[in-house]
Design an enzyme around this catalytic site. Structure first.
Site, PDB file in Angstrom:
ATOM      1  N   ASP A 204       0.831  -1.203   0.000  1.00  0.00           N
ATOM      2  CA  ASP A 204       0.000   0.000   0.000  1.00  0.00           C
ATOM      3  C   ASP A 204       0.867   1.254   0.000  1.00  0.00           C
ATOM      4  O   ASP A 204       2.033   1.232   0.407  1.00  0.00           O
ATOM      5  CB  ASP A 204      -0.870   0.031   1.265  1.00  0.00           C
ATOM      6  CG  ASP A 204      -2.187  -0.695   1.068  1.00  0.00           C
ATOM      7  OD1 ASP A 204      -2.461  -1.124  -0.053  1.00  0.00           O
ATOM      8  OD2 ASP A 204      -2.932  -0.826   2.060  1.00  0.00           O
ATOM      9  N   LYS A 226      -3.343   3.553  -3.462  1.00  0.00           N
ATOM     10  CA  LYS A 226      -4.647   4.158  -3.726  1.00  0.00           C
ATOM     11  C   LYS A 226      -4.533   5.635  -3.341  1.00  0.00           C
ATOM     12  O   LYS A 226      -4.752   6.013  -2.192  1.00  0.00           O
ATOM     13  CB  LYS A 226      -5.747   3.465  -2.922  1.00  0.00           C
ATOM     14  CG  LYS A 226      -6.100   2.063  -3.407  1.00  0.00           C
ATOM     15  CD  LYS A 226      -7.288   1.527  -2.617  1.00  0.00           C
ATOM     16  CE  LYS A 226      -7.771   0.207  -3.190  1.00  0.00           C
ATOM     17  NZ  LYS A 226      -6.783  -0.854  -3.047  1.00  0.00           N
TER      18      LYS A 226
END
Length: 415
Positions: A204, A226
């Site tokens: 991530d 993201k």
């Protein structure tokens, strides 16, 4: 490098290292103080039939007895107490008692360790630690030097810096690893161990970046960032990457910021892998909802001030039809409110909280890039927070804390 100098009392003594399998076997510990308190957990973990002889104990040792982890004989040592024992540990502050126990052990041929005089013992307790299935035990004759060597070896195994780590093999599968709030030192020991074994790491954006720099060259790193309102890898693509690499025989670590299940979609990834028949290990991580406020001097609970804290995702605003948060109930609670992913919605959230009963002068703190070198804290109230966030240029990631706890430690934390 010269050989370490042993403790003077043990110079010239050479111990024979051996691992004792004590499960179900009688072990006697004489003394219930701090030394025994440190030694007992490992003996309990060994499964020994553990008997403690001491008129008094520390509260922690008594708790072990109350939990049934050992049998406490609340009396002084008496000759004959070592009958049937396989191993004895003497840990009292009375030299006469320690000598008497050693003498009985010698007569009964029971190996005996003494905390006060290693030269008078028939066994030494090593400085020991565990990593995975391995136990590291170090004996030098000097307890401090033994502990230092133990820490170096175990630390190297845990962070993957020892070359021996590369010879370990792990079957194909997926590990969902919580990397913590950002500081690489705040990942769990188990998480770091699994990361060192990875063939593929799916990371991530908020996972500790420094950990990726430590990976061997052969490890494939997949960017699963993201970025709010920017480039991102879809959740479906992430799920498929985990499955495809695991099916190809790889051990895959899904490295996530915070904890895998706290707004981290770890549950979705586990379900996708399970449906594909992929074994999954879940490693909890330190959630930013608690650790980031703490790093900025804010306890989410404080005795006499609050008995609750609520963690809410702010990625959709209170008036967004996708929101399932009961903002009226949240506003009516008196405890601490921790908002994650709420920077761009904080104005609407603050207005909704005030509308439903939270005082407009309620303290608010925004902690950006918590636990990292770039951390900064900005303070406001519910009435001013939207303007302050805009004026200060606060950007994600940031944790927002609402409640009186914001200022409770301010004076002490700034010393």
């Amino acid at each position: 490098m010269s050989a370490p100098t042993p403790h003077p009392s043990t110079e010239g003594l050479t111990p024979y290292p051996v691992g004792l399998l004590l499960a179900g076997r009688r072990v006697v510990v004489v003394g219930g103080g701090q030394v025994a308190q440190r030694r007992l957990p490992a003996l309990i973990a060994s499964g020994a039939d553990l008997h403690l002889i001491s008129p008094a104990t520390t509260p922690a040792v008594q708790a072990m007895a109350d939990a049934g982890e050992l049998t406490w004989h609340a009396r002084p040592y008496a000759d004959g107490d070592l009958a049937g024992a396989w191993y004895a540990l003497v840990a009292t502050d009375d030299p006469a008692v320690n000598t008497a126990v050693s003498a009985e052990a010698e007569r009964e041929r029971v190996f005996c360790s003494r905390s006060d005089d290693a030269s008078a013992a028939s066994a030494w307790t090593p400085a020991s630690g565990r990593d995975g299935g391995a136990t590291v035990a170090v004996l030098t004759g000097d307890p401090r030097h033994s502990a230092a060597l133990r820490d170096a070896v175990v630390g190297g195994l845990r962070d993957g810096s020892l070359a021996a780590r590369s010879y370990r093999t792990r079957g194909a599968g997926v590990a969902l690893v919580g990397g913590g709030p950002g500081d690489p030192d705040l990942i769990t020991v188990r998480g770091r161990r699994l990361l060192a074994d990875a063939d593929v790491v799916v990371a991530d954006r908020l996972a500790p970046r420094e950990l990726l720099a430590e990976l061997p060259e052969h490890v494939e790193v997949i960017d699963a960032a993201k970025i709010p309102y920017g480039r991102q890898m879809t959740q479906e693509a992430i799920n498929q990457a985990l499955i495809d690499h695991a099916k190809a025989g790889k051990f895959v670590v899904r490295l996530k910021g915070g904890d895998p299940y706290v707004f981290g979609r770890g549950g979705e990834e586990l379900l996708a892998c399970a449906e594909a028949g992929i074994p999954v290990t879940v490693v909890p991580g330190i959630s930013s909802s608690i650790s980031v406020p703490e790093s900025a001097g804010i306890p989410v609970t404080h005795r006499g001030l609050t008995q609750e804290f609520t963690v809410v995702s702010g990625h959709v605003g209170p008036d967004d039809p996708r929101s399932v948060t009961n903002w009226t109930a949240v506003a009516g609670m008196s405890g601490t409110l921790v908002l994650l992913m709420a920077v761009d919605k904080i104005g609407a959230i603050a207005a909704k909280l005030v509308e439903h009963g939270r005082p407009a002068d309620t303290p608010v703190a925004i902690v950006q890039e918590g636990t990292t070198a770039a951390q900064r804290r900005v303070d406001a109230t519910l009435a001013t927070v939207a303007a302050v966030v805009e004026a200060e240029g606060v950007k994600p990631p940031a944790v927002i804390v609402v409640g009186d706890v914001v200022n409770v430690l301010a004076a002490a934390f700034q010393r």
